[in-house]
Structure formats: structure tokens, C-alpha cells
Design an enzyme around this catalytic site. Structure first.
Site, PDB file in Angstrom:
ATOM      1  CB  SER A 124      -0.883  -0.010   1.249  1.00 27.98           C
ATOM      2  OG  SER A 124      -1.463   1.249   1.472  1.00 27.98           O
ATOM      3  CE1 TYR A 148      -3.433  -2.553   5.485  1.00 29.10           C
ATOM      4  CE2 TYR A 148      -2.656  -0.595   4.351  1.00 29.10           C
ATOM      5  CZ  TYR A 148      -3.251  -1.833   4.314  1.00 29.10           C
ATOM      6  OH  TYR A 148      -3.665  -2.349   3.109  1.00 29.10           O
ATOM      7  CE  LYS A 152      -1.211  -4.982   3.416  1.00 27.53           C
ATOM      8  NZ  LYS A 152      -1.523  -6.317   2.845  1.00 27.53           N
TER       9      LYS A 152
END
Lengths: 320, 320
Positions: A124, A148, A152
Site C-alpha cells: 500500500s 498498517y 506491509k
């Protein structure tokens, strides 16, 4: 060609399944088997000649994927994830789902000798952050400012190392912010990027929690699915030395998004967007960069959208 | 001031202990307690007024550090690691020691509410790799081409995220290749960078496994220890937004190292270096970059060596 998809009941997963069924083949080979994994059972595709398994599994449970990997799938799409807002709220949940489950999947591939299996993961734009340059490129550091993105980025490193060691054929695509997602708002900090277009197009009200001069790097669901398909077809050697990079999104401001909405659907649609600044959301997404030189993705043949109008018109077309 | 050191029996750990005992204080506060942790018991420092615990612990065992963290140390130096060559040979061992133990330490700090504890970890130039620019800077991506570098890069991300969330005060220093290490060759791929100077200075033979035009980014043990001390003293806010960066090494070729050896110790010393190319070692270290703009480290007051001659003379001085 046996394809496994985690997060298969999700929006991208379902769309990928449909695209794969439409094509009937991947990388020149007929698709004969689909294994669809999610927390809830994904809808069973009914297509002659394709064996489908829909499994409701918690991929954070150790060994839960062993029977799936034992079948030696050719391609694994690893789309299951806890979204950015939720991962920020619950560090343990994010680590377990976004990181530990990915690591377990890599270990499973290693244990079952799936050196040739193509493992495609979605990363992302949220993995970027910090003191960023005006325009980012393939060598810009990942200094994520949210959990997050951190999780990732760690998965990217691990997938790269397992691939470099020849334990699996890993490929990571960093997704721009996806717009227009169908359905309802979700816990992703970027949820508004779809809401402010989707809701007005559906004659509903939407809330815009960020300043209109905020720039975003966006990609339509259609182009994301194309990229996931293409990601399984690019030869292995082309991914080295680092098997993760940004997909070619387009740079847009929130104001431009609303302007394009007005062009396609009229001023009344735009008036359905209420502006209610949210500091928490703005703090997260304003850290996500919006301008990229996506040289590696383009060299490997990945393509982006032409403009916002095309994105909005595709949404209207697909909805009907 | 209670200081914990993992890897305390190692070369850097021992040297850090001695430096801390010499100073008697850190960050303006008197050192009253040292907890030295390693696989084997570190030598017990005998200094009046400083309570010392020397613990032989396997930091990969869950919960093993709980009693240590319960004492709420002010500073933790996390130096324990499996070196690059060994981590490349044994993926599981490297993951367990280099990554899982670091994660467990972070979780321990979180569980014990050590939000203000300064956790200093050593990362490495080995975390860089891939298609690097001519000169790297603080925004150059980590695309490691070895498992040790991968594990260190993952730890950097995790320490940054835990620090950003206010769970600990993490600080990561990427160490250049250290030369001249005392003692004997070890399993690090960069072991030769010390051997080719140290052994001739001790009237012994050494093997140089790499081409002499190989460039390296190096730092003396003395400057590394200074950096570890300084790393505990820089204010917390200065480390954001990403709490890991390269220390200011100096760029040297192997030929320049041998030339400086000749200047300080004569041609006979240089003749003790046998050139026996080793492809595996060359493959690993030739991926490590040698030219950096270490702006952030310099801005925060970290200092490097002046030149190779100074490094060699310091080794001779400290040896005697």
C-alpha cells in the site's frame, strides 16, 4: 492452473475471482481450480471445468493453510488484511493478520517446497511516510507513519528475502488509494476517497473529512485487478532485485475529484458532499504521498487509469 | 540510571560496558545499575556504587526478559544478533534471534509500560542493496540482498512503529562495517575488513577474499561506541519521523586500507595479506553501499573517523 486467493470474499478478491473466471486462463494456462479463502465463506463460483473450494478460515491460526498448500497451487493471491484504520486502533490484530499470517504463508510455501509458486501480495501507499521528496521513485525509503504501512513494509522485506532465497516466487504490488470502491464506507482511513464519489452517484450524502487541496495517488478497481492479473504473468527474473514497487496511479486533489464528479453527474451530486474535517483521518492520509515516478511498474508493463472521468464513468458502467 | 545491554559479552557490548564504567554517567545521570545479558555470562564489572547483574539468557525464549524489564531500566542497548554470514546460512536462526527476539523485547517494553525507556538497537549497512544510487542518503530505500539485512530492516520498522505509538523510545543506528575489530575472524561476511589489518599488525597472515578496488563504508570501534553513547543522549523528538539512519562512516577501498597499513606498519605487514578471492563473500559485501550522505546523523551530532591512519593507530594504541 490452481489459484488460491486469501481475502477472497472481500471487494478486490471477489472482483479478481470474476475476472479470472471471465478469462478462464492465467499466464497462458487454463484455470482448473480455485481455492477461495476468507473469514466467511466466499460465494461459490459455478463454472464448468473449474473446481472451486470456498473455505472459511482464520489464516492467523498456525497450520490452517497446510492442506491448501499441500495441493501445490501455482498462484497465490494474498489479499487478506486488516485495513489501515483498524490496524492503527488495534496493534495486535494488525500484527497478527497483516504480518504474522503473511509470514506463516511464506513458511508454508517453504515447508511444502513451493519454490515456483507465484505469491502476489497487495501492499500500500500507506507504507510511505516521513520526510518525503516532492516526487517519489522506486528507491524512496519506506518510513511508514502508521501501523498498517509498517506491517506491509515488513511483509515486503520478508517476501523479498524468501524469494531471493528461492523459497517462493513472491511479487508485491503497492496499491495506490483505490477509488471508486463499491459498497459502504469501511474502517480504512482512505474510505472517503470512494465515499465522496460513490455516495453522490447513488443519490446519497457523503462526508469529506479532509481538506480539498489534499493530493492523493489513486487507481480504479478495474486497473488494480488488471495489475493483479499482470502481476502473475510477468517473468520471475524481472522482479529482482527488490520484489515490491508502486503501481502507476494518477495524482489528483480532492477538489479535482469533486470537479470530475460535477462534470459527469452534475452540481447536485457535488452538493451531496458535506465537508466535516476529521483530524485523525487527515493526519494519516496527509502522510501518504501523491506523486510518483513509477518507472519499475511501467517497465514491467503495469498500466494506470487515464483520468478521473474515466474512473467515474467505469464505476457507473459497472454498477448497472 | 539503570542500563541493560543485550549481547553484552560480545565485542561491542564489552567495549560499551567499559566506556560506560569509565564515564560513570549517561545523559547527565549517574549510572547506578548495569544488567548485562548474553548467551554466556559476561564478565562482572567491579565498580563501587554500580550494581551489576550478569545474566546468561537465551533472549529467544518467550518471557525471559520479563524480570529485567520489570525493574524498569532507563536505557536498553540491544546489541545481540546473529551475524550476516550465519543468518544467511540459517534463516530460522537469524529470524529467531535478529527479528523475533527484538519483537519480544518491544512487546516486553510495551507490557511493562516502558514508554520512556530509551531502546538503542544496532542495525547495519547490510540492510541496503539492490539498484542503489551512486551516493545514498537518509531517504534511500532498504532493499536488502541478504537475510541479516532483511531482519534488521524489519526490526527498524517495528521499533519505529512502537516508538511512534509511544510504547517505547526507540533509536536505531545503522553501523558501517566496523574495522578494526579485535580478536579472531568471525562468521560475518565482513570479517576480512578487520582481518586484513589486524592480523598483519599482530605479525600474522590474513586472507583478503575480495577485489582490492572494493569500496567499503567503515567506522572504528571507538567511534561506534561514541555513537551508542550519544544515541542515548539525543532528545527523543529529534529522532522522528523515522528512528533509523546511517552513521557517518568513511568511504575506503581495500587497496587504501592496505596502503594505510603499509604507511603505519611497513611493507612487510602488507605482504602478510594473501589474496584468495571468495565469490560468496564478495557477492554479499559488494552489494553493501560505500558512499553516503549521512545528513541526519550529522545533524543529530554523530561523528565519524578522520581517516584510515587514525583508525589503525587507535587499534595499536588500544591493543597495548
Amino acid at each position: 492452473m490452481h489459484i488460491v486467493i486469501t481475502g477472497a470474499a472481500g471487494f478486490l478478491g471477489q472482483r479478481l475471482v470474476n475476472q479470472l473466471l471471465d478469462r478462464g486462463e492465467l499466464n497462458g494456462k487454463a484455470i482448473t481450480r480455485l481455492t477461495l479463502i476468507d473469514q466467511v465463506e466466499a460465494p461459490r463460483p459455478e463454472v464448468a471445468g473449474i473446481e472451486s473450494d470456498c473455505l472459511a478460515l482464520d489464516i492467523t491460526v498456525p497450520g490452517v493453510l497446510d492442506p491448501v498448500l499441500q495441493a501445490r497451487p501455482d498462484v497465490i493471491y494474498h489479499l487478506a488484511a486488516v485495513v489501515s484504520g483498524a490496524a492503527e486502533e488495534d496493534l495486535d490484530l494488525g500484527m497478527r493478520v497483516n504480518f504474522d499470517a503473511t509470514r506463516a504463508l511464506l513458511e508454508g510455501c517453504r515447508a511444502h517446497g513451493l519454490a515456483g509458486t507465484r505469491l502476489i501480495m497487495a501492499s500500500s501507499v500507506a507504507a510511505y511516510g516521513g520526510d518525503l521528496p516532492e516526487v517519489l521513485d522506486d528507491m524512496t525509503a519506506l518510513h511508514p507513519q502508521n501501523s498498517y504501512g509498517t506491517q506491509k513494509a515488513m511483509c515486503e522485506l520478508l517476501i523479498n528475502d524468501y524469494s531471493r532465497r528461492g523459497l517462493v516466487d513472491g511479487r508485491v504490488l503497492r496499491l495506490p488509494t483505490i477509488t471508486i470502491r463499491p459498497g459502504r464506507p469501511n474502517a480504512a482511513a482512505s474510505s472517503f476517497a470512494s465515499s465522496i464519489l460513490r455516495e453522490p452517484l447513488n443519490d446519497e450524502e457523503a462526508v469529506c473529512p479532509v481538506p480539498t487541496d489534499l493530493e492523493m495517488f489513486v487507481m480504479s478497481p478495474g486497473k488494480v485487478i488488471e495489475a493483479l492479473i499482470h502481476g502473475a504473468e510477468v517473468p520471475r527474473a524481472d522482479w529482482a532485485p527488490f520484489r515490491a514497487f508502486m503501481l502507476p496511479g494518477i495524482t489528483v486533489t480532492v477538489a479535482e475529484m469533486l470537479e470530475a464528479l460535477g462534470e459527469v453527474a452534475g452540481a447536485e451530486a457535488v452538493s451531496r458532499v458535506r465537508h466535516e474535517p476529521d483530524e485523525a483521518i487527515t493526519a494519516i492520509v496527509s502522510n501518504w504521498p501523491a506523486r510518483f515516478d513509477t518507472a519499475k511498474a511501467r517497465r514491467l508493463g503495469f498500466e494506470g487509469d487515464r483520468d478521473l472521468r474515466e474512473i467515474i464513468e467505469a464505476f457507473i458502467r459497472e454498477r448497472s
